[in-house]
Design a protein around this motif. Structure first.
Motif, PDB file in Angstrom:
ATOM      1  N   HIS A 108       0.803  -1.231   0.000  1.00  0.00           N
ATOM      2  CA  HIS A 108       0.000   0.000   0.000  1.00  0.00           C
ATOM      3  C   HIS A 108       0.836   1.281   0.000  1.00  0.00           C
ATOM      4  O   HIS A 108       0.659   2.144   0.881  1.00  0.00           O
TER       5      HIS A 108
ATOM      6  N   GLU B 179      -6.060  -4.173  -4.586  1.00  0.00           N
ATOM      7  CA  GLU B 179      -5.844  -3.671  -3.215  1.00  0.00           C
ATOM      8  C   GLU B 179      -6.902  -2.623  -2.845  1.00  0.00           C
ATOM      9  O   GLU B 179      -7.375  -2.574  -1.700  1.00  0.00           O
ATOM     10  N   HIS B 180      -7.256  -1.787  -3.812  1.00  0.00           N
ATOM     11  CA  HIS B 180      -8.329  -0.804  -3.611  1.00  0.00           C
ATOM     12  C   HIS B 180      -9.610  -1.512  -3.187  1.00  0.00           C
ATOM     13  O   HIS B 180     -10.285  -1.115  -2.230  1.00  0.00           O
TER      14      HIS B 180
ATOM     15  N   LYS C 265      -9.938  -4.653  -1.989  1.00  0.00           N
ATOM     16  CA  LYS C 265      -9.763  -5.376  -0.712  1.00  0.00           C
ATOM     17  C   LYS C 265      -9.874  -4.435   0.485  1.00  0.00           C
ATOM     18  O   LYS C 265     -10.287  -4.831   1.566  1.00  0.00           O
ATOM     19  N   SER C 266      -9.469  -3.188   0.275  1.00  0.00           N
ATOM     20  CA  SER C 266      -9.428  -2.228   1.386  1.00  0.00           C
ATOM     21  C   SER C 266     -10.794  -1.576   1.626  1.00  0.00           C
ATOM     22  O   SER C 266     -10.889  -0.616   2.396  1.00  0.00           O
TER      23      SER C 266
ATOM     24  N   TYR D  87      -8.135   2.427  -0.062  1.00  0.00           N
ATOM     25  CA  TYR D  87      -6.771   2.567  -0.597  1.00  0.00           C
ATOM     26  C   TYR D  87      -6.857   3.045  -2.044  1.00  0.00           C
ATOM     27  O   TYR D  87      -7.472   2.390  -2.893  1.00  0.00           O
TER      28      TYR D  87
END
Lengths: 321, 321
Positions: free
Chosen positions: A66, A106-107, A109-110, A114
């Motif tokens: 991140h 990741e965006h 998942k967050s 993120y």
């Protein structure tokens, strides 16, 4: 604390950027990581990761940390991308595609919190002849090299992933960076730096084109400043057009040589040997010569105002280092 | 014998193109194959292959047959590409990437003698607001939809694979195709066709925008003609800029309605019901309104000269069929 990742952090501009981030304290409490295939000895003291950007797991691994700000400078150069077609598309396009998708994952998942800033280094190679006298901000991208096509493709991806909110990205179309420090290289553009650098180091330099050739330059110091300025820019100001033509200084080779004369005298100029090379001239004929980068100037990007400044930057930052 | 492959041959334009190729004998002894996910009942009688264009083996299989001319119309539409991000990039970008690489592999296997003509259908969606009054041939591609970004990305790939000599490709930025035959659909642009088609069929049509909205149209017949003209064009004439803005006719919705009145009387016009829809208006606001497609006109591409002709084409080709 701002987590900063420089992809291509071992390269010339990556190192200049890293040093600027550490020296200027632009990101308070910056936690800086450099990624590259290899790093120079005696380089900037920062955390470093050695790896291959085309490896999909590497992209996932880098994204999983991140980083708040990612500078993406990793690429193979124009000449190699032209000679090695598959490798060029793999490194210069597909690796960016995997990186963007890893960041999007990741965006998601967050819980969509993120959303890293991504500063992608593009190039004036996204343009192709014929040109107007000055290339404006609305001029089409019609690249005539694989490198230019790959950079233009990435610009479109960076814009679309940003528009959808997965990242907050922008693309900087860098001028030719001059004076490059270090040894002469075989790049077709190498002489723009060589005819200044070699004479300043007491060495002979070959000039393969007529001195009437005009080109678009900015210093390595300006490049590092463009990158940090982009990283702190409010991208809402881009109004959805996330690729920017950056400022530079347009001059002829003759004007470069006059600036060298002012900086180091006739003795330095005498070290430039004209050896016309039709093959290099044919390549250089397809390159942009001048720009009117109104948007970037309005957004606060700044380059040198004349070639004397560009030589002075080299002498201050790189000569005898 | 010319081996011709139409990717997306089951779609509306694919079918029009196939019929034109068979009826007009443009390619003497044409050996025509259509590829799509599915085909309409009672469609054009030609060899057909059903499959998924995103499957890499499918691309290899199609390339291995060495089609001389490939029309690449396979895509998911703008609205779906916006709603299903991954699917959009997969179908509209990655499938083209795999196809290009499969064709390159065949080019290399053949000792560099196989070099198919590839006509890629792009779209005016590669452009994004703000626009000049008329979009010229040198205007930047700054798409504001995923569909537009995907099409623009493919244009760059088609150009670079062509420049390197692996294929001989070009990209056609089609106007909005109007009047689309068949049932109303949910596309944001659907009303441009709906307000003509439904009244001509005695049905009510919804107009969700003010009648001052201006847009850029060409008929399905013009689209098929663009494609065959492109396939027979000497691409040296493109001088390395292989994406073309095509001709069309620019008019307001009010002008469309006046043309409908001339074709079918007030009775037809009375079937148009204004029901303002701010969401559709917001989308349409971002669309191009007018072009100056000088290059394509000079290369012999032709569209309708007024909206009456566009309505006449629908009445001749599709009404009551």
């Amino acid at each position: 604390m701002t987590k900063i990742l420089i992809l291509g952090g071992g390269g010339m501009i990556g190192q200049k950027l890293a040093r600027r981030i550490l020296d200027e304290n632009i990101f308070p409490g910056a936690d800086l990581t450099l990624f590259d295939r290899a790093f120079p000895e005696g380089g900037v003291p920062a955390k470093s990761i050695t790896g291959n950007i085309t490896d999909r797991d590497t992209a996932r691994h880098l994204a999983a940390h991140h980083p708040d700000v990612i500078f993406h400078l990793a690429a193979i150069v124009s000449g190699q991308a032209e000679a090695e077609f598959e490798l060029g598309w793999d490194v210069n396009m597909m690796a960016t595609w995997h990186l963007l998708n890893a960041l999007k994952a990741e965006h998601e998942k967050s819980g969509r919190t993120y959303r890293p800033k991504l500063v992608f280094t593009s190039s004036i190679a996204v343009f192709g002849a014929p040109y107007p006298d000055k290339i404006g901000d609305n001029f089409l991208s019609a690249p005539q090299t694989s490198y230019g096509a790959q950079k233009a493709t990435c610009e479109l991806m960076v814009s679309d992933f940003s528009r959808k909110g997965f990242i907050d990205g922008l693309s900087l179309r860098l001028p030719t960076i001059c004076v490059r420090p270090g040894k002469p290289n075989a790049a077709a553009s190498g002489f723009f730096s060589g005819i200044i650098r070699e004479p300043l180091n007491g060495m002979e330099a070959i000039l393969p084109v007529p001195d009437t050739v005009r080109h678009w330059h900015a210093s390595p110091r300006a490049a590092a400043r463009f990158l940090t300025h982009a990283a702190t820019l409010d991208t809402d100001l881009l109004a959805g057009r996330r690729a920017l033509n950056l400022p530079g200084f347009s001059c002829t080779v003759a004007e470069q040589i006059e600036a060298l004369r002012r900086a180091a005298g006739q003795k330095a100029v005498d070290l430039i040997k004209p050896v016309p090379d039709p093959a290099i001239m044919a390549i250089v004929d397809g390159w942009p010569r001048d720009f009117a980068p109104d948007r970037a100037i309005a957004l606060g990007f700044e380059a040198e105002k004349n070639f004397d400044e560009i030589i002075a930057v080299y002498m201050e930052d790189d000569l005898n280092t």
